[in-house]
Design an enzyme around this catalytic site. Structure first.
Site, PDB file in Angstrom:
ATOM      1  N   ALA A   1     -30.083 -10.248 -19.736  1.00  0.00           N
ATOM      2  CA  ALA A   1     -31.344  -9.343 -19.317  1.00  0.00           C
ATOM      3  C   ALA A   1     -30.720  -8.230 -18.158  1.00  0.00           C
ATOM      4  O   ALA A   1     -30.857  -7.866 -18.137  1.00  0.00           O
ATOM      5  CB  ALA A   1     -32.676 -10.089 -19.170  1.00  0.00           C
TER       6      ALA A   1
ATOM      7  N   ASP B   1     -36.357 -18.759 -13.077  1.00  0.00           N
ATOM      8  CA  ASP B   1     -35.826 -18.452 -15.810  1.00  0.00           C
ATOM      9  C   ASP B   1     -36.076 -19.676 -15.795  1.00  0.00           C
ATOM     10  O   ASP B   1     -34.972 -19.329 -16.531  1.00  0.00           O
ATOM     11  CB  ASP B   1     -35.047 -17.524 -15.368  1.00  0.00           C
ATOM     12  CG  ASP B   1     -35.196 -16.688 -16.397  1.00  0.00           C
ATOM     13  OD1 ASP B   1     -36.530 -17.122 -17.258  1.00  0.00           O
ATOM     14  OD2 ASP B   1     -34.441 -16.087 -17.004  1.00  0.00           O
TER      15      ASP B   1
ATOM     16  N   ILE C   1     -21.993 -11.121 -19.669  1.00  0.00           N
ATOM     17  CA  ILE C   1     -21.472 -12.480 -19.352  1.00  0.00           C
ATOM     18  C   ILE C   1     -19.182 -12.509 -20.294  1.00  0.00           C
ATOM     19  O   ILE C   1     -20.046 -12.443 -21.434  1.00  0.00           O
ATOM     20  CB  ILE C   1     -22.135 -13.827 -19.155  1.00  0.00           C
ATOM     21  CG1 ILE C   1     -23.412 -13.240 -19.204  1.00  0.00           C
ATOM     22  CG2 ILE C   1     -21.689 -14.795 -19.684  1.00  0.00           C
ATOM     23  CD1 ILE C   1     -23.794 -14.342 -18.003  1.00  0.00           C
TER      24      ILE C   1
HETATM   25  N1  LIG Z   1     -20.974 -21.246 -16.690  1.00  0.00           N
HETATM   26  C1  LIG Z   1     -21.172 -21.061 -18.118  1.00  0.00           C
HETATM   27  N2  LIG Z   1     -20.298 -21.685 -18.838  1.00  0.00           N
HETATM   28  C2  LIG Z   1     -20.598 -21.361 -20.678  1.00  0.00           C
HETATM   29  N3  LIG Z   1     -21.373 -19.901 -21.017  1.00  0.00           N
HETATM   30  C3  LIG Z   1     -22.350 -19.431 -20.040  1.00  0.00           C
HETATM   31  C4  LIG Z   1     -22.095 -19.458 -18.818  1.00  0.00           C
HETATM   32  N4  LIG Z   1     -23.214 -19.217 -17.488  1.00  0.00           N
HETATM   33  C5  LIG Z   1     -23.832 -18.087 -19.172  1.00  0.00           C
HETATM   34  N5  LIG Z   1     -23.438 -18.311 -20.142  1.00  0.00           N
HETATM   35  C6  LIG Z   1     -24.019 -18.348 -21.763  1.00  0.00           C
HETATM   36  O1  LIG Z   1     -24.740 -16.786 -21.797  1.00  0.00           O
HETATM   37  C7  LIG Z   1     -25.748 -16.366 -21.791  1.00  0.00           C
HETATM   38  C8  LIG Z   1     -26.157 -15.582 -20.331  1.00  0.00           C
HETATM   39  O2  LIG Z   1     -25.795 -15.809 -19.159  1.00  0.00           O
HETATM   40  P1  LIG Z   1     -26.565 -15.841 -17.728  1.00  0.00           P
HETATM   41  O3  LIG Z   1     -26.141 -16.235 -16.591  1.00  0.00           O
HETATM   42  O4  LIG Z   1     -27.893 -16.781 -18.647  1.00  0.00           O
HETATM   43  O5  LIG Z   1     -27.288 -14.008 -17.700  1.00  0.00           O
HETATM   44  P2  LIG Z   1     -28.836 -13.251 -17.931  1.00  0.00           P
HETATM   45  O6  LIG Z   1     -29.437 -13.729 -16.475  1.00  0.00           O
HETATM   46  O7  LIG Z   1     -28.892 -11.969 -18.193  1.00  0.00           O
HETATM   47  O8  LIG Z   1     -29.449 -14.600 -18.310  1.00  0.00           O
HETATM   48  C9  LIG Z   1     -25.772 -18.070 -21.272  1.00  0.00           C
HETATM   49  O9  LIG Z   1     -27.486 -18.470 -22.366  1.00  0.00           O
HETATM   50  C10 LIG Z   1     -24.963 -18.896 -21.993  1.00  0.00           C
HETATM   51  O10 LIG Z   1     -25.151 -18.385 -23.303  1.00  0.00           O
HETATM   52 MG   LIG Z   2     -30.545 -15.917 -18.907  1.00  0.00          MG
END
Ligand SMILES: Nc1ncnc2c1ncn2[C@@H]1O[C@H](COP(=O)(O)OP(=O)(O)O)[C@@H](O)[C@H]1O
Ligand SMILES: [Mg+2]
Ligand SMILES: [Fe+2]
Lengths: 332, 209
Positions: free
Chosen positions: B10, B123, B14
């Site tokens: 959102a 969240d 990543i």
């Molecule tokens: N450090 C991490 N290691 C592995 N997968 C990750 C990591 N950070 C994020 N992801 C993957 O990317 C997705 C989106 O990351 P997130 O930090 O939740 O972003 P957003 O704030 O856009 O939701 C996560 O749901 C996960 O599947």
């Molecule tokens: Mg997320």
């Protein structure tokens, strides 16, 4: 022969009567909104408005549609959620009509009806819906046989916030349109509390700070500009979370606040970023009105649902996710 | 250095990236041209720095989080460990009930550890929990986190868990919520009552009465 349904809406300060066919043609959609003298909704005053004006609004709808009582096959009414006295007045009218005409009665959820009339107009199948009005601020999507509220306001609804703020700034009710106009003249942005919690949001902090700006002598256009950018930005963010989370590819904007062009512009940007189609429901179908109740009544009736008068007590706190959506498949 | 897009969230894009022969995640908060520029910039900045700060604080509180290697506050990006595993959300349907309840309890424990340290996640959905091959839970996505949390803020955090379970895991929501709350109470004890009753109160707000 298509079925013809008369739908009665009366959950809050508007009373509406709509006549819709099972082919999706809106033959009439008449309504009247009580303009509160003091801002905010007064349940008793509103229910008196509904019982005083209801019969003539229904009569006008029949005239516009060019049909008679005997042409009506079905009565639908807004069973909830809403203000108890308003719901009861509206339900009483619906029951009386159904009994007198000897035709089936269908109970409709107000929030669900907003979504389905938006789908009828847009041709959407399975949208993330942003429903913004005087009484509601919700992000709703279909999942597992129900419409579920993914996010909502934790305190005041956006429409109510704009109206009450407008009154404070000396604007007549409803203030939304004037705030939008004034915001266009705004030049200086004042930072206001931005409060998003997961897919929920809160407006009370922003509202208090906006009132403070006024007492500090900040020009009204700048206040309106800052309030719109902040409150719509928060909505955009939770809509975006819902899109990213559900991976749906349609975004529907409805409710009275859908009239706002700046909000529409922001959500258009959101939908582009997420490669989703966007539709803003047109004003006559986005506000509280009877056509949406009639259309939902038809959807329910054609999938085999009606309600006995003896079971049709109103549900002021009826949650969106408490109704089985039998006219849709399990996991569309 | 090779970059592949792992997810489009959102808030962020990543990337999975390989450096020094190891995998990392680069979380980039891209600009949103439809927002007022002042708001966009402020959000990107505060979310990036909050996320970075809380990832570290949470680890000190005993919750597994990816280690942060660098932050770029001009570009609003964070370089952190890549966690090899599966989103909790995706696992829910694949686990047997015993394993599922076990994970929910641990999720509740992790949230409780944060709350005890005065931190709310902001969240707490099952998308933001990764389960690794040792069945360990990792919490991610701290952009909405806050410190010096009040009872109200903790109540909201718990409310968001319930909300996430009812919209995403509707057929198991009660089981999962009960197990999560069990884990929460196990860790915090009697003081959990305040935040839990606040959670129930919050649910009723914003609705017609
Ligand atoms: N450090 C991490 N290691 C592995 N997968 C990750 C990591 N950070 C994020 N992801 C993957 O990317 C997705 C989106 O990351 P997130 O930090 O939740 O972003 P957003 O704030 O856009 O939701 C996560 O749901 C996960 O599947
Ligand atoms: Mg997320
Ligand atoms: Fe409405």
């Amino acid at each position: 022969m298509p079925i013809i349904c008369l739908g009665l809406e009366g959950t809050a300060h508007s009373f509406g009567a709509g006549i819709v066919t099972s082919e999706g043609a809106v033959l009439a959609n008449e309504w009247d909104m009580l303009k509160p003298s003091q801002g905010g909704i007064h349940p008793r005053e509103a229910s008196r408005h509904h019982s005083d004006l209801g019969p003539s609004i229904i009569g006008k709808a029949l005239d516009t549609a060019g049909v008679n009582y005997k042409d009506i096959d079905l009565i639908a009414f807004s069973r909830g959620p809403g203000l108890g006295p308003c719901l009861r007045t509206t339900a009483t009218m619906a029951r009386t009509l159904a009994a007198k005409l000897g035709i089936p009665l269908v109970d409709v959820n107000h929030c669900v009806a907003h979504i389905e009339i938006g789908n009828l107009e847009s041709g959407f199948n399975d949208p993330v819906t942003v429903y913004v009005s005087g009484g509601n601020t919700q992000i709703i999507a279909f999942a597992g046989g129900r419409f579920r509220t993914f996010g909502e306001t934790l305190d005041i609804a956006i429409g109510n916030m704009l109206d009450v703020l407008g009154r404070h700034l000396g604007m007549p009710f409803p203030a939304g349109p004037m705030i939008e106009k004034a915001a266009k003249e705004g030049r200086t942005f004042h930072s206001l509390p931005y409060s998003v919690k997961g897919m929920d949001l809160s407006y009370s902090g922003m509202f208090t700070s906006a009132k403070r700006l006024f007492s500090e002598g900040v020009p009204i256009p700048d206040i309106c500009f800052s309030v719109q950018e902040t409150s719509f930005g928060m909505l955009a963010e939770i809509a975006e979370r819902a899109l990213a989370h559900t991976k749906k590819n349609e975004l529907l904007l409805t409710g009275g606040v859908a009239r706002n062009n700046r909000l529409t512009e922001i959500l258009t940007g959101v939908s582009e970023r997420h490669e989703a189609r966007f539709h803003r429901v047109s004003p006559s179908l986005a506000g509280d009105q009877g056509a949406m109740i009639a259309w939902n009544g038809i959807l329910q009736y054609l999938s085999g649902h009606e309600i006995k008068i003896s079971n049709s007590h109103v549900l002021p706190k009826w949650r969106t996710d408490e109704q089985d959506i039998i006219w849709r498949g399990q996991n569309e | 250095m090779s970059n592949t897009i792992l997810a489009l969230g959102a808030e962020s894009v990543i990337f999975k990236t390989r450096r020094w022969n190891q995998f990392f995640v680069l979380k980039w908060r891209k600009t949103k041209p439809y927002l007022l520029e002042e708001i966009d910039t402020l959000l990107r900045k505060t979310r990036t720095s909050k996320e970075c700060r809380t990832l570290t604080i949470a680890r000190e509180l005993g919750v597994r989080t990816p280690a942060v290697y660098s932050v770029d506050l001009n570009n609003y990006s964070i370089l952190m460990d890549f966690i090899e595993g599966t989103q909790f959300k995706l696992l829910v349907e694949r686990l047997d009930q015993k394993q599922l309840l076990e994970l929910c309890q641990r999720f509740g424990q992790s949230i409780a550890q944060l709350h005890q340290g005065g931190v709310v996640h902001g969240d707490p959905t099952t998308s933001n929990v990764i389960v690794d091959k040792h069945f360990h839970l990792w919490l991610i996505d701290f952009g909405l986190s806050e410190m010096n949390a009040t009872v109200e803020m903790k109540g909201v955090d718990l409310h968001l868990i319930r909300r996430a379970l009812e919209t995403t895991h509707w057929d198991k929501q009660e089981l999962m919520l009960n197990a999560t709350i069990e884990g929460y109470i196990d860790t915090i004890g009697k003081e959990a009552e305040d935040s839990l009753s606040r959670m129930n109160e919050i649910r009723e707000r914003g609705r017609y009465h």
